[in-house]
Every structure is written in structure tokens, then in C-alpha cells.
Design a protein around this motif. Sequence first.
Motif, PDB file in Angstrom:
ATOM      1  N   VAL A 186       0.837  -1.212   0.000  1.00 17.95           N
ATOM      2  CA  VAL A 186       0.000   0.000   0.000  1.00 17.95           C
ATOM      3  C   VAL A 186       0.867   1.255   0.000  1.00 17.95           C
ATOM      4  O   VAL A 186       0.625   2.186  -0.781  1.00 17.95           O
ATOM      5  CB  VAL A 186      -0.978  -0.004   1.211  1.00 17.95           C
ATOM      6  CG1 VAL A 186      -1.667   1.342   1.341  1.00 17.95           C
ATOM      7  CG2 VAL A 186      -2.004  -1.113   1.049  1.00 17.95           C
ATOM      8  N   THR A 187       1.881   1.291   0.878  1.00 16.88           N
ATOM      9  CA  THR A 187       2.726   2.495   0.927  1.00 16.88           C
ATOM     10  C   THR A 187       3.452   2.713  -0.394  1.00 16.88           C
ATOM     11  O   THR A 187       3.593   3.853  -0.843  1.00 16.88           O
ATOM     12  CB  THR A 187       3.781   2.420   2.064  1.00 16.88           C
ATOM     13  OG1 THR A 187       4.540   1.227   1.924  1.00 16.88           O
ATOM     14  CG2 THR A 187       3.150   2.458   3.430  1.00 16.88           C
ATOM     15  N   CYS A 188       3.872   1.627  -1.036  1.00 17.42           N
ATOM     16  CA  CYS A 188       4.581   1.762  -2.312  1.00 17.42           C
ATOM     17  C   CYS A 188       3.655   2.241  -3.429  1.00 17.42           C
ATOM     18  O   CYS A 188       4.062   3.022  -4.289  1.00 17.42           O
ATOM     19  CB  CYS A 188       5.263   0.455  -2.699  1.00 17.42           C
ATOM     20  SG  CYS A 188       6.719   0.103  -1.672  1.00 17.42           S
ATOM     21  N   VAL A 189       2.415   1.790  -3.404  1.00 17.55           N
ATOM     22  CA  VAL A 189       1.434   2.260  -4.410  1.00 17.55           C
ATOM     23  C   VAL A 189       1.196   3.756  -4.247  1.00 17.55           C
ATOM     24  O   VAL A 189       1.173   4.521  -5.225  1.00 17.55           O
ATOM     25  CB  VAL A 189       0.110   1.467  -4.295  1.00 17.55           C
ATOM     26  CG1 VAL A 189      -0.987   2.149  -5.101  1.00 17.55           C
ATOM     27  CG2 VAL A 189       0.308   0.033  -4.771  1.00 17.55           C
ATOM     28  N   VAL A 190       1.038   4.202  -3.001  1.00 16.41           N
ATOM     29  CA  VAL A 190       0.806   5.636  -2.741  1.00 16.41           C
ATOM     30  C   VAL A 190       2.028   6.452  -3.176  1.00 16.41           C
ATOM     31  O   VAL A 190       1.906   7.471  -3.854  1.00 16.41           O
ATOM     32  CB  VAL A 190       0.497   5.882  -1.244  1.00 16.41           C
ATOM     33  CG1 VAL A 190       0.422   7.375  -0.951  1.00 16.41           C
ATOM     34  CG2 VAL A 190      -0.811   5.213  -0.861  1.00 16.41           C
ATOM     35  N   ALA A 191       3.223   5.968  -2.795  1.00 18.94           N
ATOM     36  CA  ALA A 191       4.449   6.699  -3.139  1.00 18.94           C
ATOM     37  C   ALA A 191       4.649   6.792  -4.650  1.00 18.94           C
ATOM     38  O   ALA A 191       5.083   7.821  -5.181  1.00 18.94           O
ATOM     39  CB  ALA A 191       5.660   6.018  -2.508  1.00 18.94           C
ATOM     40  N   ALA A 192       4.288   5.716  -5.356  1.00 16.83           N
ATOM     41  CA  ALA A 192       4.500   5.687  -6.814  1.00 16.83           C
ATOM     42  C   ALA A 192       3.632   6.705  -7.555  1.00 16.83           C
ATOM     43  O   ALA A 192       3.839   6.950  -8.741  1.00 16.83           O
ATOM     44  CB  ALA A 192       4.235   4.283  -7.355  1.00 16.83           C
ATOM     45  N   MET A 193       2.656   7.313  -6.853  1.00 19.03           N
ATOM     46  CA  MET A 193       1.858   8.388  -7.471  1.00 19.03           C
ATOM     47  C   MET A 193       2.769   9.483  -8.038  1.00 19.03           C
ATOM     48  O   MET A 193       2.392  10.195  -8.959  1.00 19.03           O
ATOM     49  CB  MET A 193       0.916   9.029  -6.441  1.00 19.03           C
ATOM     50  CG  MET A 193      -0.234   8.156  -6.017  1.00 19.03           C
ATOM     51  SD  MET A 193      -1.333   7.814  -7.388  1.00 19.03           S
ATOM     52  CE  MET A 193      -2.213   6.398  -6.770  1.00 19.03           C
ATOM     53  N   GLY A 194       3.966   9.621  -7.438  1.00 15.21           N
ATOM     54  CA  GLY A 194       4.913  10.609  -7.962  1.00 15.21           C
ATOM     55  C   GLY A 194       5.243  10.370  -9.421  1.00 15.21           C
ATOM     56  O   GLY A 194       5.504  11.309 -10.174  1.00 15.21           O
ATOM     57  N   GLY A 195       5.223   9.109  -9.841  1.00 13.12           N
ATOM     58  CA  GLY A 195       5.474   8.795 -11.243  1.00 13.12           C
ATOM     59  C   GLY A 195       4.368   9.298 -12.158  1.00 13.12           C
ATOM     60  O   GLY A 195       4.611   9.664 -13.310  1.00 13.12           O
ATOM     61  N   LEU A 196       3.138   9.339 -11.632  1.00 12.39           N
ATOM     62  CA  LEU A 196       2.024   9.867 -12.421  1.00 12.39           C
ATOM     63  C   LEU A 196       2.268  11.320 -12.820  1.00 12.39           C
ATOM     64  O   LEU A 196       1.904  11.745 -13.911  1.00 12.39           O
ATOM     65  CB  LEU A 196       0.708   9.785 -11.626  1.00 12.39           C
ATOM     66  CG  LEU A 196       0.028   8.425 -11.515  1.00 12.39           C
ATOM     67  CD1 LEU A 196      -1.222   8.543 -10.648  1.00 12.39           C
ATOM     68  CD2 LEU A 196      -0.350   7.884 -12.891  1.00 12.39           C
ATOM     69  N   LEU A 230       1.450  21.223  -8.258  1.00 11.04           N
ATOM     70  CA  LEU A 230       0.058  21.690  -8.197  1.00 11.04           C
ATOM     71  C   LEU A 230      -0.032  23.161  -8.608  1.00 11.04           C
ATOM     72  O   LEU A 230      -0.887  23.546  -9.417  1.00 11.04           O
ATOM     73  CB  LEU A 230      -0.492  21.495  -6.785  1.00 11.04           C
ATOM     74  CG  LEU A 230      -1.948  21.916  -6.546  1.00 11.04           C
ATOM     75  CD1 LEU A 230      -2.888  21.171  -7.476  1.00 11.04           C
ATOM     76  CD2 LEU A 230      -2.338  21.667  -5.094  1.00 11.04           C
ATOM     77  N   ILE A 231       0.864  23.990  -8.070  1.00 12.65           N
ATOM     78  CA  ILE A 231       0.855  25.427  -8.407  1.00 12.65           C
ATOM     79  C   ILE A 231       1.147  25.615  -9.894  1.00 12.65           C
ATOM     80  O   ILE A 231       0.501  26.410 -10.581  1.00 12.65           O
ATOM     81  CB  ILE A 231       1.877  26.196  -7.538  1.00 12.65           C
ATOM     82  CG1 ILE A 231       1.500  26.087  -6.053  1.00 12.65           C
ATOM     83  CG2 ILE A 231       1.943  27.670  -7.951  1.00 12.65           C
ATOM     84  CD1 ILE A 231       2.587  26.523  -5.091  1.00 12.65           C
ATOM     85  N   ALA A 272      -0.924  15.644  -8.757  1.00  7.41           N
ATOM     86  CA  ALA A 272      -0.202  16.456  -7.771  1.00  7.41           C
ATOM     87  C   ALA A 272      -0.911  16.420  -6.416  1.00  7.41           C
ATOM     88  O   ALA A 272      -0.276  16.273  -5.368  1.00  7.41           O
ATOM     89  CB  ALA A 272      -0.082  17.896  -8.261  1.00  7.41           C
ATOM     90  N   ILE A 273      -2.240  16.537  -6.436  1.00 10.39           N
ATOM     91  CA  ILE A 273      -3.018  16.483  -5.187  1.00 10.39           C
ATOM     92  C   ILE A 273      -2.884  15.100  -4.553  1.00 10.39           C
ATOM     93  O   ILE A 273      -2.689  14.969  -3.340  1.00 10.39           O
ATOM     94  CB  ILE A 273      -4.508  16.820  -5.461  1.00 10.39           C
ATOM     95  CG1 ILE A 273      -4.643  18.305  -5.819  1.00 10.39           C
ATOM     96  CG2 ILE A 273      -5.371  16.500  -4.232  1.00 10.39           C
ATOM     97  CD1 ILE A 273      -5.998  18.683  -6.390  1.00 10.39           C
ATOM     98  N   LEU A 274      -2.959  14.041  -5.379  1.00  9.43           N
ATOM     99  CA  LEU A 274      -2.834  12.667  -4.866  1.00  9.43           C
ATOM    100  C   LEU A 274      -1.500  12.474  -4.149  1.00  9.43           C
ATOM    101  O   LEU A 274      -1.440  11.908  -3.064  1.00  9.43           O
ATOM    102  CB  LEU A 274      -2.951  11.652  -6.017  1.00  9.43           C
ATOM    103  CG  LEU A 274      -4.331  11.443  -6.620  1.00  9.43           C
ATOM    104  CD1 LEU A 274      -4.251  10.522  -7.840  1.00  9.43           C
ATOM    105  CD2 LEU A 274      -5.289  10.849  -5.592  1.00  9.43           C
TER     106      LEU A 274
END
Length: 512
Positions: A26-36, A123-124, A214-216
Motif C-alpha cells: 500500500v505504501t509503495c502504491v501511494v508513493a508511486a503516485m509521484g510517477g504519475l 500543483l501550483i 499532484a493532489i494525490l
Amino acid sequence: MAVGGNFASQGRGGNYEGGVTPFVVVTCVVAAMGGLLFGYDLGISGGVTSMDDFLLKFFPSVYHKTKDGSLHENQYCKYANELLTLFTSSLYLAALVASFAASVVTRVYGRKISMFLGGLAFLIGAILNGVAMNIAVLILGRLLLGVGVGFANQSVPVYLSEMAPAKIRGALNIGFQMAITIGILVANFVNYGTAKIGGGWGWRISLALAGVPAILMTIGSLFLPDTPNSIIDRGHHEEAKKMLQKIRGTDNVDHEFQDLVQASEAAKKVDHPWRNILEQRYRPQLVICFLVPFFQQLTGINVIMFYAPVLFKTLGFGDDASLMSSAITGVVNVVATVVSIVSVDRFGRRGLFLEGGIQMIICQIAVGALIGANLGVIGEGSFSKIEADLLLTLICLYVAAFAWSWGPLGWLVPSEICPLEIRSAGQAINVSVNMFFTFIIGQGFLSMLCAMKFGLFFFFGGFVVIMTIFIFFFLPETKNVPIEEMNRVWKAHWFWGKYIPDEAVIGEDPEK
């Protein structure tokens, strides 16, 4: 396209207790959002720069050049404009500068803070791009997106690698690359949809939607735990041990914990990682951390990813066809990255590098020949339906080869070969070389296409030949090798062995 740094879960022999816990996944899935973040941006900019309303507002000279049939402008040069390429490439220059600041923040304040700052800057930047009324605001937004990318690329894969158990280190690290490819794919479909919006404001939605990943990431980073390595580095040993027990799913983590503490203490003795990485004993790491990201950009992949819609339009595909063709290459990219995740820890790094390289060479020669046969040197002509389908198929095969070889491995390999005492320096070299050459290729591509015509594909193909030979002779296999035993691999290598002192293999003490 993404930055990694594998810090954790490798011991002498790698036989640590514990397994893959749902908490880690779970933590790795959340962290990988940076790749998005990175992926969405890679995919969105090329589509937006092929939209007529966007060109008319910010780059009217390019718009009129693409529409004015009386100019007999050859197909290769339709989009050659320095300001237009600056819109795309300014982001990578900002990411290059930001990555140096991010390496300090990541090391001193932890990985979470770096992820949070990256998400906020992105985000900005997305908001500014969405509301931009002039070119200055547009470029300022791109620069802020670049700061976000620099921070995300520095911190996210480091985080992923530190959380991952050794046996799935490659797969979890490539999770970041997977997120990039999904970001590119989403961007391709968003562009396809917004291009159909009447009223000339569809491009604003494309650019502003970058705020979603960015928000995620910004919110996700607030809830993520810090890595045991990062907690140890900041002196909280008890807290670090509890976190290690939680992510490994067992109380018996003494062996791994001691290795992490020893690695941290050894790294703290090193005051000058930049001076150290220049020492002879670290020559393999220095060369690989420079050449692999350099070669990764000279595969020509970012030409396809940034400019796919522009490229397909240049080659005579219609508006819809060019955006849909880009979406198809996006799907191929995602599927091929899954192939890499499944096979990297099973078949190893070298096999994927070599197969991918050979496949890319064949496709690039075929693409260059097909474009040359149809558009020639003067750049006038068109493709029949069969030829256009063949061109798209070849480009898809090329994208697939990259996505299971140089794409993910170009980040994984440099990140897993550096011992802790030079890891921050190796990582910064890896990121900055990648961003610098991404900027150079991004800034120069449309002019190079105008000047070199179909020969551009042979140019990149030639580099793929060189890099494939380099991998064959100079990169040993690193799968399932614990990081602190990596020197054994270098010592046994026919070329690098002479640079590694005997005590580096036995003692692993950076002070020797």
C-alpha cells in the motif's frame, strides 16, 4: 525517466526475516503516485502543442506555418520553432536544478518532505498553466512543474527501494516507471477528448488536470510512514526498529536492522561523497551512473513520448489519427512495463537490456527507411493506409522494447549499484545527467527533424547500437545481489576488477 535509489533490505547473503506485507504494498502504491506526475506531463505537452487553438494563442507563427498551404513547407519542418520547444523542454531544465536541492532535502529531512514539496510545486504549476493568458505565465508554470518533477524523481524511488524487501526490489522499483507509463497513457486519452471541445479552451483542461496527480501525491505523502533508513539517519533507532518490524511483518528483524545501522554509520564517516565517487575504487559506479542515463535519452524515446502527436501530424496523419496513434503507443508502453516488472527479478537486467536494444535498432532502421521512402529528403509526400499502419506498428514495437528494457532499467541499475557512502552523489549524477539530456533532446528535436529528415531515426539507432555493445561488455548481472556485496560482482568482472581493491570486497569499509 524516473529516479531510484535502493537503500534497504539487502544483507550479507540477503537472508533477512519477514516477507512482503500488505502495508509495504500500500505504501509503495501511494508513493508511486509521484510517477504519475512525470508521466502525465510527458504525455500532455506533446498533445497540447499539436492543438490548433493552443498554437494560435501562444505560437501563432507555427499555427500559420502548419495551415498555409501556399508555403510548400516540407513536412519535416512544420513545427520547428525554438519558443515552442522551450515550452516543452523548460520543465527539464528546472527539474535538473531542483534535483540538487531535492537531494539535500531528501537526505536531511527525509523522503516524505521531499515528496510533499514536489507535489505542491507541481500543483501550483498546473494551476498557472491552466489559467495562462500569455507565454510568460505558461513558461513560469512549466518551470514550477519542473521543480515538482525534480523533487518527485529524487525522493519517490529512494522511498520505494528502502521499503522493498530485496527479493522484489526490482519489481517494486519499476512500480515508479509503471506509474509514469500510466500517466502518459491517461494524458494521451485526455488530449484526445479535449481536442474535440469547441470554443478553443480544451487545452486548458489538459494542462490543469495535471493538478490531479499532484493532489494525490501531496495528500498521500502526509499519510506515508518514513523509511527505517531515513529514521536511523536522523538518530531515532527505536522508532526505526518498530517501523522495520511493521513493514517486514515480523519481530525478528535484528539482522537487517544491524546492517542498516552499520551502513548509516559508515555513510556518516564520509564527509565528501562527491570527492569519494571520483576515487578509483568507485570508477564502475561513476561510469554507469553517468553513461546509463545519457544513453537512455539517446535511445530517442522522448522524441516519441513528447512529440508523438506532433510527429504523427508531421508525417501526414490527421488531427484525430495523430492523437489516437499516440494513445495506442501509450497502451503498448503500459503493457510492456508490466512485462518488465514480471521478468526483471527472474531473467535479470542484462537479458532485458540486450533484447530491448536489438529490437529498438531493427525498428528504428525500419521507421527511418519507411519515412525516407515516402517523404524523401524534400519532405513532400504521404502515407497509404497500409504504410501508415506499418509505421505505427513499428513505433509500437520500438516503444515496447524500450519499456521493458532501457525505460525502467535505466533507473533501476544506477540506483542499486552505489554503496551508501556515495549513494547521494551517484543519485544526483543519475538524475541530473538524465534531465540535462532530456532538455537537450527536447529543445533540439524539432530542429533536428527539420535538418536531418528521416536520418534522425538512423542517428538514434546508431546510438542504440553503441549502448547495446556497452551493456554486453561492461555491465555485470546485478539481480538478487545484496547492495553491500555488489563489490564482489565488480571484482569478478573482466574490466572493472582492476579498480576494486581486495579489502573492498572483504571488509566493505569505506574508510579503508
